[in-house]
Design a protein around this motif. Sequence first.
Motif, short mmCIF file in Angstrom:
data_model
loop_
_atom_site.label_atom_id
_atom_site.label_comp_id
_atom_site.label_asym_id
_atom_site.label_seq_id
_atom_site.Cartn_x
_atom_site.Cartn_y
_atom_site.Cartn_z
N UNK A 215 0.86 -1.19 0.00
CA UNK A 215 0.00 0.00 0.00
C UNK A 215 0.89 1.23 0.00
N UNK A 216 0.65 2.11 -0.96
CA UNK A 216 1.44 3.34 -1.09
C UNK A 216 0.55 4.54 -0.76
N UNK A 217 1.16 5.56 -0.19
CA UNK A 217 0.45 6.81 0.09
C UNK A 217 1.42 7.96 -0.12
N UNK A 218 0.97 8.99 -0.81
CA UNK A 218 1.80 10.16 -1.08
C UNK A 218 2.07 10.31 -2.56
N UNK A 219 3.27 10.75 -2.89
CA UNK A 219 3.66 10.97 -4.29
C UNK A 219 4.71 9.95 -4.69
N UNK A 220 4.55 9.34 -5.85
CA UNK A 220 5.50 8.36 -6.38
C UNK A 220 6.26 9.04 -7.52
N UNK A 221 7.36 9.71 -7.15
CA UNK A 221 8.06 10.55 -8.13
C UNK A 221 9.54 10.23 -8.29
N UNK A 222 10.00 9.14 -7.74
CA UNK A 222 11.41 8.78 -7.89
C UNK A 222 12.12 8.75 -6.57
N UNK A 223 13.43 8.50 -6.62
CA UNK A 223 14.20 8.41 -5.38
C UNK A 223 14.05 9.70 -4.58
N UNK A 224 13.87 9.64 -3.31
CA UNK A 224 13.85 8.45 -2.45
C UNK A 224 12.47 7.80 -2.32
N UNK A 225 11.44 8.33 -2.96
CA UNK A 225 10.08 7.80 -2.81
C UNK A 225 9.93 6.37 -3.31
N UNK A 226 10.63 6.01 -4.35
CA UNK A 226 10.47 4.68 -4.93
C UNK A 226 11.29 3.61 -4.23
N UNK A 227 12.32 4.01 -3.50
CA UNK A 227 13.24 3.06 -2.88
C UNK A 227 12.54 2.09 -1.92
N UNK A 228 11.66 2.55 -1.00
CA UNK A 228 10.99 1.60 -0.11
C UNK A 228 10.12 0.59 -0.87
N UNK A 229 9.49 1.02 -1.94
CA UNK A 229 8.67 0.12 -2.75
C UNK A 229 9.53 -0.97 -3.37
N UNK A 230 10.60 -0.57 -4.02
CA UNK A 230 11.50 -1.53 -4.67
C UNK A 230 12.11 -2.46 -3.63
N UNK A 231 12.51 -1.92 -2.49
CA UNK A 231 13.11 -2.72 -1.43
C UNK A 231 12.12 -3.76 -0.90
N UNK A 232 10.89 -3.36 -0.65
CA UNK A 232 9.87 -4.29 -0.15
C UNK A 232 9.63 -5.42 -1.13
N UNK A 233 9.50 -5.08 -2.40
CA UNK A 233 9.25 -6.10 -3.42
C UNK A 233 10.45 -7.03 -3.54
N UNK A 234 11.65 -6.49 -3.58
CA UNK A 234 12.85 -7.33 -3.71
C UNK A 234 13.00 -8.27 -2.53
N UNK A 235 12.64 -7.81 -1.34
CA UNK A 235 12.72 -8.65 -0.15
C UNK A 235 11.83 -9.88 -0.30
N UNK A 236 10.62 -9.69 -0.78
CA UNK A 236 9.69 -10.80 -0.93
C UNK A 236 9.98 -11.64 -2.17
N UNK A 237 10.53 -11.03 -3.21
CA UNK A 237 10.91 -11.82 -4.39
C UNK A 237 11.94 -12.87 -4.01
N UNK A 238 12.80 -12.53 -3.06
CA UNK A 238 13.78 -13.49 -2.58
C UNK A 238 13.13 -14.67 -1.88
N UNK A 239 11.90 -14.48 -1.40
CA UNK A 239 11.16 -15.54 -0.73
C UNK A 239 10.25 -16.29 -1.70
#
Length: 116
Positions: A15-39
């Motif tokens: 779930x995202x809230x706010x503005x999705x406009x690039x770093x640093x806003x996108x970093x937590x999204x990519x990090x969360x997805x990459x963490x679960x992709x490893x699983x």
Amino acid sequence: MTTTSSLHNGILFVRLAGDLVGPPDTAPLVQAVNEYLGAAVTSCAIDLSDVRYINSTGIGVLVSLLTKFRTRGGEMVLINPADHPRKLLALTKLNNIFTIAADEAAARHQLTPAAL
């Protein structure tokens, strides 16, 4: 930008809230997805209902994540994009590429076959 994620029955919900406009806003999204992709998670639903604004960098991140899931034999669904993201997806014709669900239940229904 705030990002919260959880895993339910093999489907990653972000779930995202706010503005999705690039770093640093996108970093937590990519990090969360990459963490679960490893699983070995191959299905994801990203809730955009509280995203006020998205630019080309934000769109690029969503396309990149979609590609990651599809190359692993999975799928990614966008949940109820707010007005601006919905218009940008239509303008770029990416609404034909992404699966868009009305709510979390619809996303779960669309992703369940991919998660099994």
